[in-house]
Design a protein around this motif. Structure first.
Motif, PDB file in Angstrom:
ATOM      1  N   UNK A 161       0.855  -1.195   0.000  1.00 11.96           N
ATOM      2  CA  UNK A 161       0.000   0.000   0.000  1.00 11.96           C
ATOM      3  C   UNK A 161       0.884   1.235   0.000  1.00 11.96           C
ATOM      4  N   UNK A 162       0.760   2.043  -1.048  1.00 11.37           N
ATOM      5  CA  UNK A 162       1.563   3.266  -1.130  1.00 11.37           C
ATOM      6  C   UNK A 162       1.229   4.184   0.049  1.00 11.37           C
ATOM      7  N   UNK A 163       2.262   4.608   0.764  1.00 10.21           N
ATOM      8  CA  UNK A 163       2.051   5.460   1.930  1.00 10.21           C
ATOM      9  C   UNK A 163       1.530   4.725   3.140  1.00 10.21           C
TER      10      UNK A 163
ATOM     11  N   UNK B 166      -1.413   9.311   6.406  1.00  9.10           N
ATOM     12  CA  UNK B 166      -2.137   8.828   5.220  1.00  9.10           C
ATOM     13  C   UNK B 166      -3.045   7.642   5.534  1.00  9.10           C
ATOM     14  N   UNK B 167      -2.525   6.686   6.270  1.00  5.10           N
ATOM     15  CA  UNK B 167      -3.256   5.458   6.559  1.00  5.10           C
ATOM     16  C   UNK B 167      -3.220   5.162   8.052  1.00  5.10           C
TER      17      UNK B 167
ATOM     18  N   UNK C  95      -8.391  -3.653   9.009  1.00  5.36           N
ATOM     19  CA  UNK C  95      -7.588  -3.427   7.826  1.00  5.36           C
ATOM     20  C   UNK C  95      -6.940  -2.060   7.817  1.00  5.36           C
ATOM     21  N   UNK C  96      -6.739  -1.524   6.614  1.00  6.42           N
ATOM     22  CA  UNK C  96      -6.072  -0.241   6.420  1.00  6.42           C
ATOM     23  C   UNK C  96      -7.120   0.827   6.119  1.00  6.42           C
ATOM     24  N   UNK C  97      -7.129   1.874   6.926  1.00  8.17           N
ATOM     25  CA  UNK C  97      -8.117   2.952   6.804  1.00  8.17           C
ATOM     26  C   UNK C  97      -7.433   4.151   6.156  1.00  8.17           C
ATOM     27  N   UNK C  98      -7.936   4.556   4.988  1.00  6.68           N
ATOM     28  CA  UNK C  98      -7.363   5.693   4.280  1.00  6.68           C
ATOM     29  C   UNK C  98      -7.827   7.000   4.923  1.00  6.68           C
TER      30      UNK C  98
ATOM     31  N   UNK D 157      -8.112  12.196  -1.325  1.00 11.55           N
ATOM     32  CA  UNK D 157      -9.229  11.281  -1.092  1.00 11.55           C
ATOM     33  C   UNK D 157      -9.039  10.582   0.248  1.00 11.55           C
ATOM     34  N   UNK D 158     -10.162  10.204   0.839  1.00 10.89           N
ATOM     35  CA  UNK D 158     -10.129   9.518   2.126  1.00 10.89           C
ATOM     36  C   UNK D 158     -11.459   8.858   2.417  1.00 10.89           C
ATOM     37  N   UNK D 159     -11.497   8.074   3.502  1.00 10.67           N
ATOM     38  CA  UNK D 159     -12.737   7.420   3.906  1.00 10.67           C
ATOM     39  C   UNK D 159     -12.921   6.024   3.365  1.00 10.67           C
ATOM     40  N   UNK D 160     -11.856   5.413   2.834  1.00  8.53           N
ATOM     41  CA  UNK D 160     -11.898   4.055   2.306  1.00  8.53           C
ATOM     42  C   UNK D 160     -11.203   3.118   3.302  1.00  8.53           C
ATOM     43  N   UNK D 161     -11.774   1.937   3.513  1.00 11.84           N
ATOM     44  CA  UNK D 161     -11.114   0.907   4.315  1.00 11.84           C
ATOM     45  C   UNK D 161     -10.844  -0.299   3.419  1.00 11.84           C
TER      46      UNK D 161
END
Length: 204
Positions: free
Chosen positions: A67-69, A75-76, A82-85, A185-189
């Motif tokens: 995962x970049x960053x 960032x994450x 999992x990984x939360x953006x 962008x944000x709010x993606x898991x």
């Protein structure tokens, strides 16, 4: 006698070498244990045998993805799901998986398991690219998805593509999700990638 006649899952011994705990491949309840699933590579992967198709199935958990960053806490954020953006412009999530561990003669489906949170931003009108490169194939499966249209606060499978396995498959599946636009962008898991057998290859 009955247990001796059970056909072992494809490439089982090599897969079990990656297990987080030791499983005896000769034990009487082996198939039941494998249908329940075992974790591999320090919990980065889960392997089990599909009960109906008797074929290998796998999950690549978020911490097994590139995962970049992903190591930047601005960032994450990492938690048990999992990984939360939080905030990024260059969205890039990739996974690799050895094709030799998949049962030959099956149709497999590859999907990302994702969640869009309330307040997500930067995804509307900026579709995310999904790609699946398959060893021994001469083309890459590509599709786009507007993640802003996914249900909020609910795990959703986003299909990347399907392919047929063969006995001579070598190399890695390469699975990716990316959107390199300049907008934040944000709010993606990101929960995991699923690699599932869905049916046997039709025989003519």
């Amino acid at each position: 006698m009955a247990s001796a006649q059970v056909q072992l899952p494809h490439n089982l011994h090599a897969i079990l070498k990656e297990g987080d705990s030791q499983i005896d491949a000769s034990c009487d309840n082996l198939i039941e244990n494998l249908q329940a699933g075992i974790f591999l590579n320090q919990n980065k992967l889960k392997f089990w045998v599909d009960r109906l198709l008797l074929a290998n199935a796998f999950d690549i958990h978020a911490k097994g993805l590139i995962i970049y960053g992903g190591h930047d806490p601005s960032c994450w954020q990492w938690d048990t799901v999992g990984a939360v953006l939080l905030r990024i412009d260059w969205l890039d999530v990739r996974g690799k998986f050895p094709a030799k561990n998949l049962t030959p003669g099956m149709v497999y489906q590859v999907s990302f398991v994702l969640m869009m949170k309330d307040g997500e931003y930067g995804f509307a009108n900026h579709p995310v690219n999904f790609e699946l490169a398959i060893p021994n194939y001469h083309e890459t499966i590509e599709r786009k998805e507007d993640l802003s249209k996914l249900p909020k606060n609910k795990w959703t499978k986003v299909r990347v593509g399907e392919f047929i396995t063969s006995c001579n498959m070598t190399g890695n599946l390469e699975i990716s999700m990316f959107e390199h636009g300049p907008q934040l962008k944000g709010g993606l898991i990101v929960n995991k990638i699923e690699i599932r057998p869905v049916r046997r290859q039709c025989q003519n």
